[in-house]
Every structure is written in C-alpha cells, then in structure tokens.
Design a protein around this motif. Structure first.
Motif, PDB file in Angstrom:
ATOM      1  N   LYS A 117      80.898  73.007  34.109  1.00 24.09           N
ATOM      2  CA  LYS A 117      81.119  73.643  35.409  1.00 24.09           C
ATOM      3  C   LYS A 117      80.778  75.133  35.294  1.00 24.09           C
ATOM      4  O   LYS A 117      81.154  75.777  34.311  1.00 24.09           O
ATOM      5  N   LEU A 118      80.106  75.633  36.318  1.00 23.01           N
ATOM      6  CA  LEU A 118      79.719  77.047  36.334  1.00 23.01           C
ATOM      7  C   LEU A 118      80.296  77.716  37.572  1.00 23.01           C
ATOM      8  O   LEU A 118      80.258  77.133  38.653  1.00 23.01           O
ATOM      9  N   VAL A 119      80.820  78.910  37.403  1.00 19.69           N
ATOM     10  CA  VAL A 119      81.163  79.742  38.553  1.00 19.69           C
ATOM     11  C   VAL A 119      80.385  81.029  38.386  1.00 19.69           C
ATOM     12  O   VAL A 119      80.389  81.619  37.303  1.00 19.69           O
TER      13      VAL A 119
ATOM     14  N   HIS B  10      88.974  73.174  45.410  1.00 21.57           N
ATOM     15  CA  HIS B  10      88.069  73.485  44.293  1.00 21.57           C
ATOM     16  C   HIS B  10      88.551  72.818  43.008  1.00 21.57           C
ATOM     17  O   HIS B  10      88.417  73.369  41.916  1.00 21.57           O
ATOM     18  N   GLU B  11      89.102  71.640  43.189  1.00 21.89           N
ATOM     19  CA  GLU B  11      89.720  70.858  42.112  1.00 21.89           C
ATOM     20  C   GLU B  11      88.953  70.824  40.785  1.00 21.89           C
ATOM     21  O   GLU B  11      89.550  70.854  39.711  1.00 21.89           O
ATOM     22  N   GLY B  12      87.609  70.725  40.861  1.00 21.55           N
ATOM     23  CA  GLY B  12      86.800  70.529  39.656  1.00 21.55           C
ATOM     24  C   GLY B  12      86.494  71.818  38.917  1.00 21.55           C
ATOM     25  O   GLY B  12      85.982  71.788  37.799  1.00 21.55           O
TER      26      GLY B  12
ATOM     27  N   PHE C  46     100.378  69.579  41.418  1.00 26.00           N
ATOM     28  CA  PHE C  46      98.990  69.813  41.845  1.00 26.00           C
ATOM     29  C   PHE C  46      98.055  69.008  40.962  1.00 26.00           C
ATOM     30  O   PHE C  46      98.149  69.086  39.733  1.00 26.00           O
ATOM     31  N   PHE C  47      97.179  68.256  41.595  1.00 20.56           N
ATOM     32  CA  PHE C  47      96.208  67.462  40.848  1.00 20.56           C
ATOM     33  C   PHE C  47      94.840  68.126  40.933  1.00 20.56           C
ATOM     34  O   PHE C  47      94.386  68.494  42.026  1.00 20.56           O
ATOM     35  N   GLY C  48      94.216  68.301  39.777  1.00 18.71           N
ATOM     36  CA  GLY C  48      92.875  68.872  39.747  1.00 18.71           C
ATOM     37  C   GLY C  48      91.979  68.066  38.830  1.00 18.71           C
ATOM     38  O   GLY C  48      92.366  66.995  38.338  1.00 18.71           O
TER      39      GLY C  48
ATOM     40  N   ASN D  56      95.589  67.958  35.321  1.00 19.62           N
ATOM     41  CA  ASN D  56      94.135  68.093  35.378  1.00 19.62           C
ATOM     42  C   ASN D  56      93.463  66.819  34.864  1.00 19.62           C
ATOM     43  O   ASN D  56      93.583  66.459  33.690  1.00 19.62           O
ATOM     44  N   ILE D  57      92.793  66.140  35.788  1.00 20.52           N
ATOM     45  CA  ILE D  57      92.176  64.854  35.428  1.00 20.52           C
ATOM     46  C   ILE D  57      90.693  65.052  35.178  1.00 20.52           C
ATOM     47  O   ILE D  57      89.873  65.065  36.099  1.00 20.52           O
TER      48      ILE D  57
END
Ligand SMILES: Nc1ncnc2c1ncn2[C@@H]1O[C@H](COP(=O)(O)OP(=O)(O)OP(=O)(O)O)[C@@H](O)[C@H]1O
Ligand SMILES: CC(C)(CO)[C@@H](O)C(=O)NCCC(=O)O
Length: 380
Positions: free
Chosen positions: A19-21, A323-325, A288-290, A157-158
């Motif tokens: 993942k990139l931000v 923005h879960e991922g 919270f699920f992410g 965090n899944i």
C-alpha cells in the motif's frame, strides 16, 4: 519544496499487498507563506496498492509517478548521489529494503507495523470527517467521533493474517491477540477450492453464491426447528462446510459460487467472534475493523457486525473505516510529522486540513479504488 526530498511518500508492504500513500500538490502548487516563516503546500493524499508478488509494478509506479514528478530522478534511472529516505512499514520494509535501495535508490526509514496501524486509525478518526461507520441490516451509518471519548477501542486489522490491538491513546496500545485465519486464508483456500485467479473474482463468485448449500445449519441437525433454549435459530450455521461430510459429493459437484460464499462467511464470522471475545476480555465497547480483506464489501461487514452483535448481545459495536486498507501506510506517512519537529529537514507534515474527496477526478483514475484526502504540508 526541496525536490530531493520525497517525504511525501510512505509504504506499507504486507504479505499480500503493498500500500502506498503519497502527497500530490495541487496543480497550481498553491504555496502560501505564513507569518511564522513556514509555508504551506496544499494538495491531497493519494492512495495506490499493488500485489506484493508483483513488487516490480510498484517499483515502476514509484519511479514514473512519484520520483519523476518530484524531479529527483536522472534520465538514466539513477537517483542523486544521496539515497532518498522514505517511511516504510510492514514485513516488506525488511524483506524488500535491499531491492528498493538497489532499484530506486530509496532507503527505508522503518516504522513499526502495529505502531503505524494505530497511528493511521487515530489520524483518520481525528482528522477525516465521516471516516467511521457501522453496517447492520443493510444500513450504513456514519459515526460521529468524539475526540475526548475515543479511547479505549479495539482495532482488528484483517490483512493476510489478523492482528487485534487494544488502543488506549496516541501511541498507547498493546497487540492483545491475532489469528492466522485471515484474508490470506480466504484468498488462498478460495483459489484452491474454486480455481479463481484473483481476489476480485473470488468476491464476485461469493456474491452469487448460497452458503446454505455447503454449511450445515442448526435446522439441518434439529429437523428444521430452532434450538431456542440456547438461542440458536434454525438458520444459524452449526458447522461451516459441514454438509460436505455427508452429501456424498466431490468438490466439482459444488458450485464455486457457493464454496466462495461459505468461505467468506466462515472467515468473517470467525474473526467477528474472536474480536468480540477480545473486546470482552478488556471491556471494550468499540471495535474498529480495518485491513484490505474488508474492501467495503457489504456481506463481509454484515457478517462481522452480526457476529459482534450476536455474541455481545448488542453490547459491543463493530465499526468500519473508509480508508480501511491504508491504515499502516497512513500511520507511516503521518509519522514524518511527529519525527521531524526538531530536525532541520524542510518537510514537516502537518494535517492542516484533511477533508475527504470522493474520487471521480480524472487525474485519479489510475489510483485504485480509494478516496483522496485534502492535506497540507508545512515547510519550514
Ligand atoms: N486486489 C487484491 N489482491 C489480493 N488480495 C486482496 C485484494 N483486495 C483485497 N484483498 C484481501 O486483502 C488481504 C490483504 O490485506 P492487507 O493488504 O491489509 O494485508 P497485508 O498487509 O498484505 O498482510 P499482513 O499485514 O498480514 O502482512 C488479502 O489477503 C485478501 O484477502
Ligand atoms: C504477522 C503479521 C503481523 C504481519 O502483518 C500478520 O499477518 C498477523 O497478525 N498474523 C496473525 C499471526 C497470529 O497472531 O497468529
């Protein structure tokens, strides 16, 4: 902005996805000077993801879309004499450090994975409006977050695997549990059982399937009736994949859609239940699920919410994030801000404003399926 610094990029390299931000300044550059001597560059945070097994695609993306636009790259592909330092988290920050150094001249400034996840969630909850929501009975409801009443909460965090973290404050957290039955299990088993080639294909299959074809329900065992004495309705799953024991069928006799549906239900249910048990252990009401497993999928969110609601008898609440991922990548990105307060580097990141932009902007079409966030960077 100093062209040789690319502090406006952070990576989270996981077992399945990278993942990139990254920060993209507004077209007109829009640099404002402030009376305190610093200037502010307005722009937006953008998001991209790649499969970890196709790490070369990610390298190319960074080379052409980020390094070149920052003006840090020479035409021969080499970078300046100095290496560029970039925040990176996840296991791949270790595994791929040499590759990034060799191919892009990027040195990873490593941030701890759990620390980054927590940093990412706290950033989103505190800065981005309409980030968190509940999903139950087909209804999505945004949750107002009271900053003074945010902690404690449980973060689940899944990703490929699942981490469960009790969060008590900014930078105050403990990883209290985890399970190896996560998104990687869903995708791995799904590929083996349905012969599908991708996560999207597996999700599409699951969308059209019926889990009752394979799952053994309470009603299958109790002759169609509820087991009301212990609170189980006849339609509750008694045993995931249980019908395959006695159906006398081979794998080929089942529709891949039904297999995919059962698998998604099994993994989501199990995570919901373990999450609830951990919330119970510490008296946490909000979960919270992410992670990229969720992908905003209604069926997944509904299954998790129902599991949490059912087991906690309505006491605990499952919440999801837009923005879960990108939690880890966002946490790594925002750590530029906290770490550079006292150094002389000209790239303090400050979330002056963080407003959610729904994608649809033509410039963003190449950027996967997430939404950008308006953001400003302070330069001193
Ligand atoms: N396009 C996709 N390709 C592959 N998997 C996907 C995709 N979209 C969603 N997923 C799901 O998301 C999971 C990966 O989620 P995430 O990126 O949060 O974890 P990770 O960082 O790769 O794993 P870990 O944190 O365990 O190292 C996959 O295992 C899969 O279930
Ligand atoms: C190993 C990590 C932390 C890598 O992201 C993740 O995949 C995970 O939390 N797996 C579950 C491991 C366990 O607690 O059983």
């Amino acid at each position: 902005m100093d062209p040789t610094q690319i502090s406006h990029l952070a990576l989270d390299i996981g077992g399945t996805l990278v993942k990139l931000v990254y920060f993209s300044a507004n077209g007109d550059y829009n640099e404002e000077s402030r009376s305190n001597g610093c200037s502010v560059v307005k722009g937006r945070l953008c998001f991209a993801k790649f499969e970890t097994r196709k790490i070369d695609d990610c390298l190319e993306f960074i080379r052409f879309n980020i390094l070149q636009h920052s003006g840090v790259q020479h035409s021969n592909g080499a970078v300046h004499d100095d290496y560029l330092s970039v925040k990176a988290t996840g296991g791949g920050a270790f595994k791929f450090a040499d590759l990034f150094k060799e191919k892009l001249g990027i040195l990873f400034d490593k941030e701890d994975e759990m620390h980054s996840l927590v940093g990412g969630v706290n950033f989103l909850l505190k800065t981005v409006p309409r980030e968190a929501f509940t999903y139950l009975d087909g209804q999505k409801e945004f949750v107002e977050i009271d900053h003074n009443d945010l902690y404690p909460y449980l973060l689940v965090n899944i990703g490929s695997g699942v981490s469960m973290i009790k969060v008590d404050g900014d930078g105050k957290y403990e990883r209290i549990s985890g399970t190896s039955l996560g998104g990687g299990t869903f995708l791995g088993l799904g590929k083996l059982l349905t012969k599908c080639k991708s996560f999207d294909e597996l999700l599409e299959l699951s969308h059209h399937g019926n889990n009752r074809v394979i799952d053994m329900l309470v009603g299958d065992i109790y002759g169609g009736t509820d087991y009301s004495k212990i609170g189980l309705s006849s339609t509750a799953i008694a045993s995931s994949f249980g019908k395959a024991i006695s159906d006398g069928k081979e794998l080929e006799d089942y529709q891949p859609e039904d297999v995919a549906r059962s698998l998604l239900r099994m993994i989501s249910n199990n995570i919901g239940q373990i999450a609830y048990l951990n919330a119970l252990r510490f008296g946490l009401k909000r979960i919270f699920f992410g992670g990229f497993f969720i992908r905003g999928l209604e069926y997944t969110m509904d299954t998790i919410s129902v599991a949490v609601h059912f087991w906690s008898r309505g006491e605990a609440k499952a919440m999801f994030l837009r923005h879960e991922g990108f939690l880890g990548a966002l946490g790594a990105f925002t750590s530029y801000e906290t770490h550079s307060q006292n150094d002389s580097k000209p790239h303090h990141h400050t979330a002056q404003r963080a407003i959610l932009n729904c994608s649809g902007d033509d410039n963003l079409r190449h950027i996967n399926d997430s939404e950008t966030i308006e953001y400003s960077i302070s330069l001193v």
